[in-house]
Design an enzyme around this catalytic site. Structure first.
Site, PDB file in Angstrom:
ATOM      1  N   MET A   1     -12.531   2.240  -2.151  1.00  0.00           N
ATOM      2  CA  MET A   1     -13.315   2.434  -0.926  1.00  0.00           C
ATOM      3  C   MET A   1     -14.204   3.642  -1.178  1.00  0.00           C
ATOM      4  O   MET A   1     -13.993   4.742  -0.657  1.00  0.00           O
ATOM      5  CB  MET A   1     -12.378   2.651   0.265  1.00  0.00           C
ATOM      6  CG  MET A   1     -11.669   1.374   0.691  1.00  0.00           C
ATOM      7  SD  MET A   1     -10.365   1.647   1.896  1.00  0.00           S
ATOM      8  CE  MET A   1      -8.972   1.921   0.781  1.00  0.00           C
TER       9      MET A   1
ATOM     10  N   ASP B   1      -6.047  -7.086   4.275  1.00  0.00           N
ATOM     11  CA  ASP B   1      -5.545  -5.716   4.284  1.00  0.00           C
ATOM     12  C   ASP B   1      -5.824  -5.081   5.635  1.00  0.00           C
ATOM     13  O   ASP B   1      -6.985  -4.944   6.033  1.00  0.00           O
ATOM     14  CB  ASP B   1      -6.247  -4.923   3.171  1.00  0.00           C
ATOM     15  CG  ASP B   1      -5.767  -3.476   3.079  1.00  0.00           C
ATOM     16  OD1 ASP B   1      -4.886  -3.082   3.861  1.00  0.00           O
ATOM     17  OD2 ASP B   1      -6.293  -2.747   2.213  1.00  0.00           O
TER      18      ASP B   1
ATOM     19  N   MET C   1     -11.033  -7.116   4.738  1.00  0.00           N
ATOM     20  CA  MET C   1     -10.450  -6.030   5.523  1.00  0.00           C
ATOM     21  C   MET C   1     -10.248  -6.504   6.965  1.00  0.00           C
ATOM     22  O   MET C   1     -11.198  -6.923   7.620  1.00  0.00           O
ATOM     23  CB  MET C   1     -11.355  -4.794   5.493  1.00  0.00           C
ATOM     24  CG  MET C   1     -11.427  -4.092   4.156  1.00  0.00           C
ATOM     25  SD  MET C   1      -9.828  -3.501   3.542  1.00  0.00           S
ATOM     26  CE  MET C   1      -9.312  -2.397   4.868  1.00  0.00           C
TER      27      MET C   1
ATOM     28  N   SER D   1       0.849  -1.192   0.000  1.00  0.00           N
ATOM     29  CA  SER D   1       0.000   0.000   0.000  1.00  0.00           C
ATOM     30  C   SER D   1       0.883   1.240   0.000  1.00  0.00           C
ATOM     31  O   SER D   1       1.801   1.364   0.817  1.00  0.00           O
ATOM     32  CB  SER D   1      -0.907   0.010   1.232  1.00  0.00           C
ATOM     33  OG  SER D   1      -1.536   1.273   1.350  1.00  0.00           O
TER      34      SER D   1
END
Length: 219
Positions: free
Chosen positions: A69, A179, A141, A7
């Site tokens: 998102m 993640d 997530m 990321s």
């Protein structure tokens, strides 16, 4: 061995190009592009992520792993599809109907891009089972989406285990990505749960040796 999607949310703008180059030479498998609209999650990163993703496409052959998102998913797909990402992942919670989920899957596939569906920590994994035969990846997530540097929520890995058991039982070929809060310690339990792609951001970016850190996470 798992794959690592780094990321770039915490990358400093003035160091961005050099950081991307260093991550490539450190053998990250993907660049994870965290696209936030300020509505689905509090943060708004769209402009900087589009800038970073464009830079990466100009200097690197490492695939883009785009994580939306956002609400208005189709609008964001249109904005990122020209960058030829490896995969675009959208949140099931941002979609109003099953019909729309299938429309988005079709839209992404028609552009020769892989499709991922993501779920937040409080979403039941069973809610996406029916879509699994039509997509390439599930992103679980392991923190609440929207901010980097959070601690992994252990309970989320139970969903990874349940998903892994379901796809093996039903003979479905699909990647499981996690993640949030991934470091050397949590990467081990995420892999044991069944994840084969790990998203890690600040843990890698803040480390002194990208290559060593990424290599350790992959093992």
């Amino acid at each position: 061995m798992v794959e690592i999607s780094t990321s770039i949310l915490s990358v400093e703008k003035e160091k961005a190009t050099r950081t991307f180059y260093n991550l490539e030479t450190a053998h990250t498998d993907y660049f994870h592009i965290d696209v936030m609209d300020g509505k689905f999650v509090p943060n708004n990163t769209h402009e900087i992520m589009e800038e970073y993703a464009t830079t990466i496409k100009q200097i690197s052959n490492i695939p883009l792993d785009v994580h939306l998102m956002t609400y208005n998913v189709k609008d964001y797909i249109e904005q990122y599809i020209d960058l030829e990402p490896n995969i675009i992942t959208f949140h099931i919670e941002a979609i109003k109907s099953k019909e729309e989920v299938y429309e988005i899957i079709k839209c992404i596939k028609e552009n020769n891009v892989k499709v991922g569906i993501s779920i937040k920590p409080n979403t039941r994994i069973e809610e996406i089972y029916e879509f699994l035969p039509y997509i390439h990846m599930v992103l679980v997530m392991t923190v609440e989406p929207g901010l980097g540097g959070q601690k992994l929520i252990p309970e989320t890995l139970e969903k990874v285990k349940k998903l892994k058991e379901y796809i093996e039982k039903n003979n479905i070929e699909i990647d499981i990505e996690v993640d949030g809060g991934i470091n050397l310690e949590t990467s081990k339990i995420a892999k044991e749960a069944g994840a084969n792609i790990l998203v890690s951001g600040s843990y890698i970016i803040k480390s002194e040796d990208y290559k060593k850190t990424i290599s350790e996470l992959k093992q």
